[in-house]
Design a protein around this motif. Sequence first.
Motif, mmCIF file in Angstrom:
data_model
loop_
_atom_site.group_PDB
_atom_site.id
_atom_site.type_symbol
_atom_site.label_atom_id
_atom_site.label_comp_id
_atom_site.label_asym_id
_atom_site.label_seq_id
_atom_site.Cartn_x
_atom_site.Cartn_y
_atom_site.Cartn_z
ATOM 1 N N CYS A 70 0.842 -1.202 0.000
ATOM 2 C CA CYS A 70 0.000 0.000 0.000
ATOM 3 C C CYS A 70 0.881 1.258 0.000
ATOM 4 O O CYS A 70 1.845 1.346 0.769
ATOM 5 C CB CYS A 70 -0.882 -0.023 1.243
ATOM 6 S SG CYS A 70 -1.891 1.441 1.432
ATOM 7 N N HIS A 100 0.324 3.955 1.296
ATOM 8 C CA HIS A 100 0.263 4.668 2.573
ATOM 9 C C HIS A 100 1.357 4.153 3.501
ATOM 10 O O HIS A 100 2.431 4.727 3.552
ATOM 11 C CB HIS A 100 -1.139 4.517 3.200
ATOM 12 C CG HIS A 100 -1.268 5.203 4.518
ATOM 13 N ND1 HIS A 100 -1.989 4.662 5.551
ATOM 14 C CD2 HIS A 100 -0.757 6.362 4.990
ATOM 15 C CE1 HIS A 100 -1.923 5.483 6.597
ATOM 16 N NE2 HIS A 100 -1.186 6.516 6.283
ATOM 17 N N LYS A 115 2.522 0.769 3.543
ATOM 18 C CA LYS A 115 3.091 -0.502 3.074
ATOM 19 C C LYS A 115 2.365 -1.763 3.526
ATOM 20 O O LYS A 115 2.972 -2.831 3.618
ATOM 21 C CB LYS A 115 4.573 -0.602 3.473
ATOM 22 C CG LYS A 115 5.436 0.451 2.806
ATOM 23 C CD LYS A 115 6.898 0.207 3.159
ATOM 24 C CE LYS A 115 7.781 1.339 2.717
ATOM 25 N NZ LYS A 115 8.100 1.354 1.338
ATOM 26 N N TRP A 169 -7.830 3.422 3.490
ATOM 27 C CA TRP A 169 -7.595 4.337 2.375
ATOM 28 C C TRP A 169 -8.087 3.722 1.070
ATOM 29 O O TRP A 169 -7.979 2.515 0.861
ATOM 30 C CB TRP A 169 -6.104 4.663 2.279
ATOM 31 C CG TRP A 169 -5.665 5.650 3.333
ATOM 32 C CD1 TRP A 169 -6.207 5.796 4.590
ATOM 33 C CD2 TRP A 169 -4.632 6.611 3.224
ATOM 34 N NE1 TRP A 169 -5.548 6.781 5.265
ATOM 35 C CE2 TRP A 169 -4.585 7.303 4.461
ATOM 36 C CE3 TRP A 169 -3.737 6.962 2.218
ATOM 37 C CZ2 TRP A 169 -3.668 8.327 4.698
ATOM 38 C CZ3 TRP A 169 -2.818 7.978 2.468
ATOM 39 C CH2 TRP A 169 -2.794 8.658 3.690
HETATM 40 S S1 FES Z 1 -1.300 0.995 4.979
HETATM 41 FE FE1 FES Z 1 -2.884 0.915 3.556
HETATM 42 S S2 FES Z 1 -4.297 2.383 4.258
HETATM 43 FE FE2 FES Z 1 -2.631 2.537 5.626
#
Ligand code: FES
Length: 515
Positions: free
Chosen positions: A466, A468, A470, A491
């Motif tokens: 991800c 954001h 990971k 997210w």
């Molecule tokens: S690590 Fe994916 S939304 Fe935060």
Amino acid sequence: MRITGTGHASMRIDTGAGSILCDPWVNPAYFASWFPFPDNSLLDWETLGDVDYLYVSHLHRDHFDAEHLKRFVSKKATVLLPEYPTSQLEDELRDLGFTSFLKTKSNEVHELDGGLKVMIQALISPTDGPIGDSSLWVEHDGVRVLNQNDARPTDLSVFAELGHVHAHMLQFSGAIWYPMVYELPQAAKTAFGKQKRDRQFDRTWRYIDDLKADHVFPIAGPPCFLDDELWQFNDIHGDEGNIFPDQSVFMSEYAKVGGTNGVVLLPGSVSELTTDGIETTHPTDVDEFFASKKAHLEEMRERKAPIIAAEKASWRHPEIDVLGELKKRIEPLLEESIYLAKGVGGPVRFDLVSYDGDAVESIVVDFPGKQVRPYADEKVRYRFRTQRELIEHLIFIDEGDWVNSLFLSCRFTAARIGQYNEFVYAFFKCLSEERLQYAEGWYDEHEKTVEAEDTQLGDWTVQRRCPHLKADLSRFGIVDGNVLTCQLHGWKFDLPSGRCLTSVGHKIRAEKATS
Ligand code: FES
């Protein structure tokens, strides 16, 4: 192994090779907004605090209660210290009189006297706690527990690999100001709150499923709000958008997804845990307690009112020139900030309401212009409105983390145009040279990391980690149409464009898979 519930995220773990007190929190936190629920102030803290080891997971004030640690926890206790990038937690504990520290290495098992084993996983991104949050794994005599606390590891494999876990303690409720403080119509707030509440439970189920422990303990929330101004945040008004469900709600939601191994600990409950089972005794009937939650809160509200009044009386410092002081403190940090300033990308406005509520002074933290100045009738994307006295107090105590004080207090309202911007909050939790430098360095490295590996989600090939923090999207990613949701923090990403729908930046690499 014996686990004694001591309220919120706190517990005492007793083994044949020593005792560990975790995150004792009793005094109100965040401008007297949060109190432990259920009330734990009447426990025998002299006895509970007489321990061999102390574990403070992180510096959030509902985990690090300086006054309580100073007064009640034995200074002979050895502190099990998470491996954090800054020394702030250690420094603050030393200031309170602790002298013995075991500086653990993240994700490494440490064997203590008597065969007691501990491992602490430290999470160190600028969005984890006040620059750091952690979980504690303990093993003695074949019994293993994971106190995940409110940390959000991307997965739990590092703990699972150490052997089957018998008890898993984790957060399930909200611990944030969203969406309550937003200046939105009530219907929108309810809808957003409901989404958040569902997401909190989904994430919890995922962690539980990851570890498959014998017993699951819902901990680390919710707090309760005893000031009249915040009373509506308690989940006692039948509001389906309330983000603070309690342990009894957890149990009924858990049952709906087939969970049968939940254990609620009230303050003073004791679980005797073996590799074969668990026996728990409570100071009072648990169902009856939650059935009379409102009465419990009302009684607490009355009893704690003098504490709130005394705290409120300490916030005003009319002699402070707020604009001048903010200029002096924040402008040098704006000057140094590259990633956070770029991430915020515009002016952030603070409306400070005078003591009598009549006047409002508007101050802008201008990230592109690198200055703090009066508001100039311009368009701003992010606006906060709060009492002037709260900012005066932050300046007075030289607070370097406004998330761990003002924002978590929920004593403000907010409005924004467009998406959530994590850089706004990351900056205001880094109002010191040391923290800002750390956060800037972290984003610098993060930006340069190329996410090469892909994973297949439905019709889409997407980067595996991800954008954001990971999370492994092969486990946390869910695709619905063209939108991917990462369940770790909820997210969302628009797959055709790669755009993050939740926050500024954070583009994802995605391609529609060809046959
Ligand atoms: S690590 Fe994916 S939304 Fe935060």
